[in-house]
Design a protein around this motif. Sequence first.
Motif, mmCIF file in Angstrom:
data_model
loop_
_atom_site.group_PDB
_atom_site.id
_atom_site.type_symbol
_atom_site.label_atom_id
_atom_site.label_comp_id
_atom_site.label_asym_id
_atom_site.label_seq_id
_atom_site.Cartn_x
_atom_site.Cartn_y
_atom_site.Cartn_z
ATOM 1 N N ASP A 61 0.851 -1.186 0.000
ATOM 2 C CA ASP A 61 0.000 0.000 0.000
ATOM 3 C C ASP A 61 0.888 1.237 0.000
ATOM 4 O OD1 ASP A 61 -1.772 2.094 0.494
ATOM 5 O OD2 ASP A 61 -2.838 1.053 2.094
ATOM 6 N N ALA A 62 0.814 2.020 -1.069
ATOM 7 C CA ALA A 62 1.702 3.171 -1.224
ATOM 8 C C ALA A 62 1.411 4.287 -0.224
ATOM 9 C CB ALA A 62 1.586 3.729 -2.650
ATOM 10 N N ARG A 63 0.288 4.198 0.489
ATOM 11 C CA ARG A 63 -0.057 5.230 1.468
ATOM 12 C C ARG A 63 0.531 4.929 2.845
ATOM 13 N NH1 ARG A 63 -6.286 4.217 0.218
ATOM 14 N NH2 ARG A 63 -5.426 2.180 0.787
ATOM 15 N N SER A 64 0.985 3.695 3.041
ATOM 16 C CA SER A 64 1.439 3.251 4.351
ATOM 17 C C SER A 64 2.962 3.202 4.423
ATOM 18 C CB SER A 64 0.861 1.862 4.653
ATOM 19 O OG SER A 64 1.525 1.265 5.755
ATOM 20 N N VAL A 68 5.517 0.234 3.075
ATOM 21 C CA VAL A 68 6.578 0.545 2.123
ATOM 22 C C VAL A 68 7.943 0.211 2.701
ATOM 23 C CG1 VAL A 68 7.687 2.399 0.822
ATOM 24 C CG2 VAL A 68 5.193 2.280 0.943
ATOM 25 N N GLU A 69 8.120 0.451 3.987
ATOM 26 C CA GLU A 69 9.395 0.102 4.613
ATOM 27 C C GLU A 69 9.624 -1.406 4.584
ATOM 28 O OE1 GLU A 69 9.135 1.948 8.430
ATOM 29 O OE2 GLU A 69 10.101 3.802 7.732
ATOM 30 N N GLY A 125 0.930 14.685 1.053
ATOM 31 C CA GLY A 125 0.259 13.828 2.013
ATOM 32 C C GLY A 125 -0.483 12.653 1.430
ATOM 33 N N ALA A 126 -0.520 12.521 0.105
ATOM 34 C CA ALA A 126 -1.298 11.448 -0.510
ATOM 35 C C ALA A 126 -0.615 10.091 -0.394
ATOM 36 C CB ALA A 126 -1.564 11.766 -1.976
ATOM 37 N N LEU A 127 0.715 10.111 -0.363
ATOM 38 C CA LEU A 127 1.482 8.873 -0.355
ATOM 39 C C LEU A 127 2.535 8.929 0.744
ATOM 40 C CD1 LEU A 127 2.087 8.633 -4.204
ATOM 41 C CD2 LEU A 127 0.482 7.243 -2.883
ATOM 42 N N SER A 128 3.026 7.756 1.114
ATOM 43 C CA SER A 128 4.128 7.739 2.064
ATOM 44 C C SER A 128 5.332 8.463 1.475
ATOM 45 C CB SER A 128 4.517 6.290 2.371
ATOM 46 O OG SER A 128 5.779 6.244 3.021
ATOM 47 N N PRO A 129 6.011 9.284 2.273
ATOM 48 C CA PRO A 129 7.220 9.951 1.747
ATOM 49 C C PRO A 129 8.309 8.962 1.357
ATOM 50 C CG PRO A 129 7.005 10.276 4.130
ATOM 51 C CD PRO A 129 5.718 9.680 3.661
ATOM 52 N N ARG A 130 8.229 7.719 1.843
ATOM 53 C CA ARG A 130 9.206 6.711 1.436
ATOM 54 C C ARG A 130 9.019 6.308 -0.023
ATOM 55 N NH1 ARG A 130 11.896 4.128 5.518
ATOM 56 N NH2 ARG A 130 13.264 3.530 3.801
ATOM 57 N N VAL A 131 7.811 6.485 -0.564
ATOM 58 C CA VAL A 131 7.554 6.168 -1.972
ATOM 59 C C VAL A 131 8.259 7.168 -2.878
ATOM 60 C CG1 VAL A 131 5.768 6.097 -3.762
ATOM 61 C CG2 VAL A 131 5.373 4.976 -1.558
ATOM 62 N N THR A 132 8.183 8.437 -2.523
ATOM 63 C CA THR A 132 8.734 9.499 -3.378
ATOM 64 C C THR A 132 10.190 9.804 -3.072
ATOM 65 O OG1 THR A 132 7.975 11.208 -1.833
ATOM 66 C CG2 THR A 132 6.458 10.558 -3.597
ATOM 67 N N ALA A 133 10.741 9.196 -2.018
ATOM 68 C CA ALA A 133 12.130 9.446 -1.608
ATOM 69 C C ALA A 133 12.381 10.935 -1.398
ATOM 70 C CB ALA A 133 13.113 8.872 -2.625
ATOM 71 N N GLY A 134 11.350 11.628 -0.859
ATOM 72 C CA GLY A 134 11.498 13.036 -0.548
ATOM 73 C C GLY A 134 11.310 13.984 -1.710
ATOM 74 N N LEU A 135 11.015 13.474 -2.901
ATOM 75 C CA LEU A 135 10.788 14.327 -4.069
ATOM 76 C C LEU A 135 9.366 14.858 -4.062
ATOM 77 C CD1 LEU A 135 12.499 12.075 -6.768
ATOM 78 C CD2 LEU A 135 13.504 14.018 -5.554
ATOM 79 N N ASP A 136 9.105 15.870 -4.886
ATOM 80 C CA ASP A 136 7.743 16.407 -5.001
ATOM 81 C C ASP A 136 7.009 15.804 -6.198
ATOM 82 O OD1 ASP A 136 9.082 17.611 -7.089
ATOM 83 O OD2 ASP A 136 8.675 19.675 -6.465
ATOM 84 N N THR A 137 7.521 14.691 -6.688
ATOM 85 C CA THR A 137 6.916 13.983 -7.815
ATOM 86 C C THR A 137 6.776 12.502 -7.482
ATOM 87 O OG1 THR A 137 9.103 13.638 -8.805
ATOM 88 C CG2 THR A 137 7.838 15.569 -9.560
ATOM 89 N N VAL A 138 5.961 11.815 -8.287
ATOM 90 C CA VAL A 138 5.804 10.373 -8.135
ATOM 91 C C VAL A 138 5.620 9.749 -9.508
ATOM 92 C CG1 VAL A 138 3.288 10.545 -7.794
ATOM 93 C CG2 VAL A 138 4.522 8.526 -6.970
ATOM 94 N N GLY A 139 6.229 8.591 -9.726
ATOM 95 C CA GLY A 139 6.040 7.847 -10.961
ATOM 96 C C GLY A 139 4.832 6.930 -10.835
ATOM 97 N N ILE A 140 3.919 7.000 -11.805
ATOM 98 C CA ILE A 140 2.689 6.207 -11.764
ATOM 99 C C ILE A 140 2.515 5.487 -13.089
ATOM 100 C CG2 ILE A 140 0.173 6.286 -11.548
ATOM 101 C CD1 ILE A 140 0.428 8.603 -9.681
ATOM 102 N N ARG A 141 2.038 4.242 -13.022
ATOM 103 C CA ARG A 141 1.707 3.521 -14.235
ATOM 104 C C ARG A 141 0.510 2.599 -14.010
ATOM 105 N NH1 ARG A 141 3.417 -1.457 -16.570
ATOM 106 N NH2 ARG A 141 4.381 -2.964 -15.142
ATOM 107 N N MET A 142 -0.108 2.200 -15.114
ATOM 108 C CA MET A 142 -1.199 1.238 -15.107
ATOM 109 C C MET A 142 -0.714 0.004 -15.857
ATOM 110 S SD MET A 142 -5.039 1.494 -16.745
ATOM 111 C CE MET A 142 -5.189 3.206 -16.251
ATOM 112 N N PRO A 143 -0.427 -1.082 -15.146
ATOM 113 C CA PRO A 143 0.154 -2.249 -15.817
ATOM 114 C C PRO A 143 -0.832 -2.936 -16.753
ATOM 115 C CG PRO A 143 -0.366 -2.754 -13.536
ATOM 116 C CD PRO A 143 -0.588 -1.285 -13.708
ATOM 117 N N ASP A 144 -0.301 -3.556 -17.785
ATOM 118 C CA ASP A 144 -1.124 -4.256 -18.776
ATOM 119 C C ASP A 144 -1.058 -5.760 -18.511
ATOM 120 O OD1 ASP A 144 -2.708 -4.810 -20.930
ATOM 121 O OD2 ASP A 144 -1.142 -4.512 -22.433
#
Length: 374
Positions: A61-64, A68-69, A125-144
């Motif tokens: 869960d990317a919010r937790s 993520v840890e 605040g939408a995602l855990s800061p561990r997901v973004t590694a402190g950046l103000d961006t996030v990579g998102i994809r929809m797998p096929d």
Amino acid sequence: MEHTDQELGTGRPSTPFWRIGPELLSDPAKLREELKPAAAILREGGVVAFPTETVYGLGADARSTEAVEAVFAAKGRPSDNPLIVHIANRGGLDGLVKAVSPAAQRLMDAFWPGPLTIVLPVRPGALSPRVTAGLDTVGIRMPDHPVALALIAESGCPVAAPSANRSGRPSPTLAGHVMEDLAGTIGGIVDGGATGVGVESTVVQVAEDGSVIVLRPGGVTLEQLSQAAGAPVRLDPALLPDAGSDHIEAPRAPGMKYTHYAPKGVLRIVAGPSAAGVSDWISRSLREAAARGERTGVLAFEEHIGRYQADCIESLGSLSDLSAAAHRLYAALRRMDEEGIGFILSEACPEEGLGAAIMNRLRKAAGQRVIRLD
């Protein structure tokens, strides 16, 4: 059907294991029903490996932050390496990002679901800061992949999922690869068979002027991006063949900073203007290594593979169809480990189309050790 890895003969601590047969892939309702236990693990903060069309991912869960840890701990992954968030539909973007530019929207229209990750401005605040590694961006994809989409939808979570391997090891294209690296350390493994593309997604970021910057080459080629974007497409300078990676203080995408995908033996890539010259150099070096008592291996294309003698010879398919090389590469590197190969040489390939992703992964696996012949 649920098993444990002990039942499958690994002898490691028990890990729940769900094998998804092909008959379920055409029945979405039954597929989601089969995936309910794995989805529950994700909702409850656990970690589950699952197939995508690229490689197997290790999802949480990317919010937790706690969840993520657990991914970082299982992989032994550096915490300044951002994670990609996987969603099941476009609605999954709601609440995660601040905006989607028209250029990013065009790329989604062209390649989602599929092997394209788009770096977007994250909503605070939408995602855990561990997901973004402190950046103000996030990579998102929809797998096929039907299993990935069904699992994410059933979990109700945005799923942060790097490749499901120990950090630095070749990425997994089979559930057995995940078992080899992570059994006994994660909450479960969903086996959906062999992955298709074989190398990870392409990661891009849209600049303010609408141009597209490729942060990691992958399953969507630069040529395909150029056609769909209607704007200039360029490689991030860190991806240039002779660029190092240790100077990148805050990598914007997975795989930009550290050595990845590496076998246990020492791998070198051999490139040159003449295929015959490359083959002669590799053959001579293999003979010399064998004379020193080393176990030798070679990664080669079908056009030249008959020229080599080594303890382990792995075909990357034909140079005329690099999709085979993308599909086979990680399994070939793992085969070198299985055979105890310490001295490994690989032919290079042209860096057009999927060749850009293949060479990027080979250079990472080789620790940038490229022998360039005159």
